[in-house]
Design an enzyme around this catalytic site. Structure first.
Site, mmCIF file in Angstrom:
data_model
loop_
_atom_site.group_PDB
_atom_site.id
_atom_site.type_symbol
_atom_site.label_atom_id
_atom_site.label_comp_id
_atom_site.label_asym_id
_atom_site.label_seq_id
_atom_site.Cartn_x
_atom_site.Cartn_y
_atom_site.Cartn_z
ATOM 1 N N GLU A 49 -10.528 -3.900 -25.558
ATOM 2 C CA GLU A 49 -11.059 -3.726 -26.920
ATOM 3 C C GLU A 49 -11.630 -2.333 -27.172
ATOM 4 O O GLU A 49 -11.642 -1.860 -28.307
ATOM 5 C CB GLU A 49 -12.118 -4.792 -27.213
ATOM 6 C CG GLU A 49 -11.567 -6.195 -27.394
ATOM 7 C CD GLU A 49 -11.506 -6.982 -26.092
ATOM 8 O OE1 GLU A 49 -11.676 -6.365 -25.021
ATOM 9 O OE2 GLU A 49 -11.291 -8.209 -26.146
ATOM 10 N N PHE A 111 -20.781 -20.341 -25.902
ATOM 11 C CA PHE A 111 -19.746 -19.633 -25.148
ATOM 12 C C PHE A 111 -19.231 -18.449 -25.973
ATOM 13 O O PHE A 111 -18.900 -18.595 -27.139
ATOM 14 C CB PHE A 111 -18.591 -20.591 -24.815
ATOM 15 C CG PHE A 111 -17.464 -19.906 -24.096
ATOM 16 C CD1 PHE A 111 -17.644 -19.375 -22.832
ATOM 17 C CD2 PHE A 111 -16.220 -19.768 -24.699
ATOM 18 C CE1 PHE A 111 -16.609 -18.721 -22.176
ATOM 19 C CE2 PHE A 111 -15.180 -19.115 -24.047
ATOM 20 C CZ PHE A 111 -15.374 -18.591 -22.782
ATOM 21 N N GLN A 112 -19.188 -17.287 -25.353
ATOM 22 C CA GLN A 112 -18.761 -16.040 -25.995
ATOM 23 C C GLN A 112 -19.568 -15.707 -27.246
ATOM 24 O O GLN A 112 -19.040 -15.168 -28.214
ATOM 25 C CB GLN A 112 -17.249 -16.055 -26.284
ATOM 26 C CG GLN A 112 -16.437 -16.116 -24.990
ATOM 27 C CD GLN A 112 -14.976 -15.744 -25.164
ATOM 28 O OE1 GLN A 112 -14.376 -16.010 -26.201
ATOM 29 N NE2 GLN A 112 -14.377 -15.165 -24.133
ATOM 30 N N LYS A 161 -16.796 -18.253 -37.042
ATOM 31 C CA LYS A 161 -15.540 -18.985 -37.093
ATOM 32 C C LYS A 161 -15.501 -20.001 -38.242
ATOM 33 O O LYS A 161 -14.454 -20.208 -38.852
ATOM 34 C CB LYS A 161 -15.304 -19.696 -35.759
ATOM 35 C CG LYS A 161 -13.923 -20.312 -35.657
ATOM 36 C CD LYS A 161 -13.502 -20.571 -34.226
ATOM 37 C CE LYS A 161 -12.137 -21.241 -34.219
ATOM 38 N NZ LYS A 161 -11.564 -21.340 -32.891
ATOM 39 N N MET A 475 -15.696 18.601 -14.538
ATOM 40 C CA MET A 475 -16.812 19.244 -15.225
ATOM 41 C C MET A 475 -18.118 19.034 -14.456
ATOM 42 O O MET A 475 -18.927 19.948 -14.326
ATOM 43 C CB MET A 475 -16.928 18.713 -16.657
ATOM 44 C CG MET A 475 -17.969 19.438 -17.482
ATOM 45 S SD MET A 475 -17.691 21.224 -17.572
ATOM 46 C CE MET A 475 -16.727 21.347 -19.081
#
Lengths: 563, 162
Positions: A49, A111-112, A161, A475
């Site tokens: 993501e 959940f999530q 949802k 770097m």
């Protein structure tokens, strides 16, 4: 008309002209995806993501439009945070849509479930938790408006949802009306008159142009202003391409890895006009020594940028393009008299600095990274869209690829986010299918989002990855060499994959150059021979090459370490 | 540069998360909050937040600009520098032994406070006033033993022209 939340969302996105979404499905957004595939919006299935947001960022910059990402709740949402923070620092317009658990479960550690609105509050321009399907269309419209107007930035919309599933009577949202948000586009004319007066009086003026020039599409106006008023131009990293890099008035980049002449002239000038910049610490070095003899004009649409880091003589709040258009119009009437004559000593001095401190390197038996970038510039005739990772690769790209056009240099400037280049290249290639898109990478940062090779292969995107492979986190190693007595603590990447085989394993093309004479051949093959899949070109470069000039952190920008 | 006390009065959309945006701005950017007070106004959907902060002049300018930049902020006023009225309320629970009960009541009287709860060994006193009065009464009560205290933080409004 009866519609569910997912259908309303799709309609709202279509109404905003969205053509491409970068995303990753999951439980909380199944319904949205179910509707998405029924539309003609293209979906790019990323492999992480974070990459969805970087890709939307690259897309937004290459296309000059709002980039859109769609991810699921919980880990899907938290993975976007780095991408959002990068876009926020660089003022890139994005709308990030995250799924959320149903409203009834919010707060239950479902959940999530994660409070993504809370998490992203400090790194978004604004964010929303959608409470009802009725408010969804209006919020999406407002989100796009906020993302693209004023100083652009990312806006996150979190949709539970049950809101997505709810069926309601759809009503089209009216015009966006927000009494709390009203950016100032038009500058104050009187302030600009003061600027014109300073321009007339100045003996040693310099313009310092930033990302605001590119975001407000002010490049032409800037070029006109600089030529009319005979003022040389330097730029921030984000400003590269905002002024033609091949123009004689161009001084090169300013700051920590800026050119000698840009840093010297900014320190010696008597008038500094900052346009669309925010005087970041990587540009100013020690602030009390920065442009210390100079009057400073600062033009920016975001009032918080002005006087945040340095004191300013004349503040101008307004859009860069509107301001420059007005300045150009006013310059038409101003009496510039013997301007060219008067500026001559200043330009002579700048020429002297130019001779004294050129960007330089010596190409011997080992490939120099600068040589690769310079060859890339020649062979693409400076026309490619260049994305970068972060670190030495980014600085060499900035120094040796002379950007002539806006929207062709796409880099994580403010956040300095490794792993940005490849997904950003994917986004840019989606935006500009006919352009050559090249990610200039290091062997360290390319591994942070290397999985996006699969995305590029799946979408048949011919992005080119040029790895300047020195086996180090270069770097940081450079800082350790210069300031930590060469104690290379944990910066050596002893085990790296074989990038050629890795490219092939993903279904792309892998090429390698280990000697200077192979550089051109590999570039030629990699850039021009494969237009249906990604190519990784692995260049084994000088392991301990440093980026010069360099100003140590916190020092005045005149204290440069030259080669 | 000298840090001074600044009183900011902020009108905001009365929406979930707005207070968090404002307090998050202060903590995230390292600004100081001395007190913060928030409640609805008479206008539907608009709340007023009063913040007292310590900052030097350029910093308070930056704080005001940053607040204005928040999408949910309607307006930011700085009261410091113009005439304004300020009040704070406190509930002070003070030990009240038989020998000091009369003395405490005398102080309550002098400061025009109210006793709102009483028991055999304590008074709870309601006091309203500005900074100076708060500090003065706390100083007077301290020797008797302050058991607990709850303060609202400052609220303030501009004075109207006479």
């Amino acid at each position: 008309m009866k519609m569910n939340g997912a259908q309303i969302l799709m309609k709202a996105l279509k109404d905003e002209g969205v053509e491409t979404i970068f995303g990753y499905p999951g439980g909380a957004v199944i319904d949205i995806y179910d509707e998405l595939v029924k539309t003609d919006i293209r979906h790019v299935l990323v492999r992480h993501e974070q990459a969805a947001v970087h890709a939307a960022d690259g897309y937004a910059r290459a296309k000059g439009r709002v980039g859109v990402s769609l991810v699921t709740s919980g880990p899907g949402a938290t993975n976007t945070v780095t991408g959002i923070a990068s876009a926020y620092m660089d003022s890139i317009p994005l709308v990030v849509i995250t799924g959320q658990v149903p409203k009834t479960l919010i707060g239950n550690d479902a959940f999530q479930e994660v409070d993504i609105v809370g998490i992203t509050r400090p790194c978004t321009k604004h964010n929303y938790l959608v409470q009802s399907a009725e408010s969804l269309a209006g919020i999406i419209k407002e989100a796009f408006h906020i993302a693209r107007s004023g100083r652009p930035g990312p806006v996150l919309v979190d949709i539970p949802k049950d809101v997505v599933k709810a069926v309601i009577d759809y009503k089209a949202p009216g015009k966006v009306k927000m009494r709390t948000y009203n950016p100032t586009y038009n500058p104050n004319r009187r302030q600009l008159q003061k600027v014109i007066k300073l321009v007339e009086e100045a003996e040693r003026p310099v313009i310092f142009a930033g990302g605001g020039i590119i975001l407000s599409e002010a490049s032409k106006a800037l070029t006109e202003f600089s030529r009319k008023a005979q003022i040389p131009v330097t730029g921030s990293l984000m400003g590269l391409g905002g002024f033609p890099g091949s123009d004689p008035l161009w001084l090169g980049m300013l700051g920590m890895h800026g050119t000698y002449r840009a840093n010297m002239s900014t320190s010696a000038c008597d008038l500094l006009i900052g346009i669309g910049v925010r005087f970041d610490d990587r540009v100013t070095g020690r602030t009390d020594a920065f442009a210390a003899q100079s009057k400073i004009v600062h033009i920016d649409i975001d009032p918080t940028s002005i006087r945040k880091n340095i004191p300013v003589t004349i503040p101008v709040v307004g859009d860069c393009k509107n301001s420059l258009d007005m300045l150009n119009e006013m310059l038409g009437d101003a009496d510039l008299g013997d301007l060219f004559e008067r500026r001559k000593p200043w330009f002579d001095q700048i020429d002297e600095w130019k001779r004294a401190g050129r960007l330089d390197y010596e190409q011997k038996e080992i490939i120099k990274p600068q040589f690769v970038v310079e060859k890339l510039y020649e062979m693409t005739e400076g026309k490619a869209i260049i994305t970068t990772e972060v670190g030495q690769n980014q600085m060499w790209a900035a120094q040796y690829y002379h950007f002539d056009r806006p929207g062709h240099f796409i880099t994580s400037g403010g956040l300095g986010c490794m792993g940005f280049g490849l997904p950003a290249a994917i986004g840019a290639q989606m935006a500009c299918p006919d352009k050559l898109v090249v990610d200039i990478a290091g062997d360290g940062s390319i591994q942070m989002n290397i999985q996006e090779m699969a995305t590029a292969v799946q979408c048949c995107l011919p992005v080119k990855v040029v790895i300047l492979n020195n086996g180090y986190l270069g770097m940081v190693r450079q800082w350790q060499e210069l300031f930590y007595d060469k104690r290379y603590a944990c910066t050596c990447m002893e085990h790296a994959p074989d990038f050629v085989k890795l490219a092939e394993a993903y279904g792309g093309v892998g090429l390698r150059a280990t000697k200077p004479e192979e550089v051109e051949t590999v570039l030629k093959q990699g850039l021009f021979n494969h237009n249906d899949r990604p190519v990784i070109m692995d260049f084994a470069v000088d392991k301990e090459e440093c980026v010069y000039p360099m100003v140590p952190a916190g020092a005045p920008i005149t204290e440069m370490l030259l080669v | 540069m000298q840090e001074e006390k600044h009183v900011l009065s902020i009108l905001v959309d009365n929406q979930p998360g707005v207070l968090s945006r404002i307090s998050g701005l202060f903590s995230g950017r390292g600004y100081n909050i001395e007190s913060l007070c928030v409640a609805e106004t008479t206008e539907t959907g608009v709340s007023r937040i009063t913040i007292v902060t310590q900052a030097n002049t350029p910093l308070v300018e930056q704080i005001k600009k940053q607040l204005n930049k928040l999408i949910n902020v309607l307006k930011v006023f700085e009261l410091t520098g113009s005439p304004y009225v300020q009040r704070e309320m406190a509930l002070i629970k003070v030990s009240a032994k038989p020998e000091s009960r009369a003395e405490i009541l005398r102080i309550v009287d002098i400061f025009r406070c109210k006793v709102v709860d009483v028991s055999l060994d304590h008074y709870t006193i309601e006091v309203t006033g500005d900074d100076g009065k708060m500090n003065a009464i706390l100083k007077m009560m301290a020797p008797h033993g302050i058991k607990e205290i709850a303060r609202t933080g400052m609220i303030a409004l501009f004075r109207e022209p006479k």
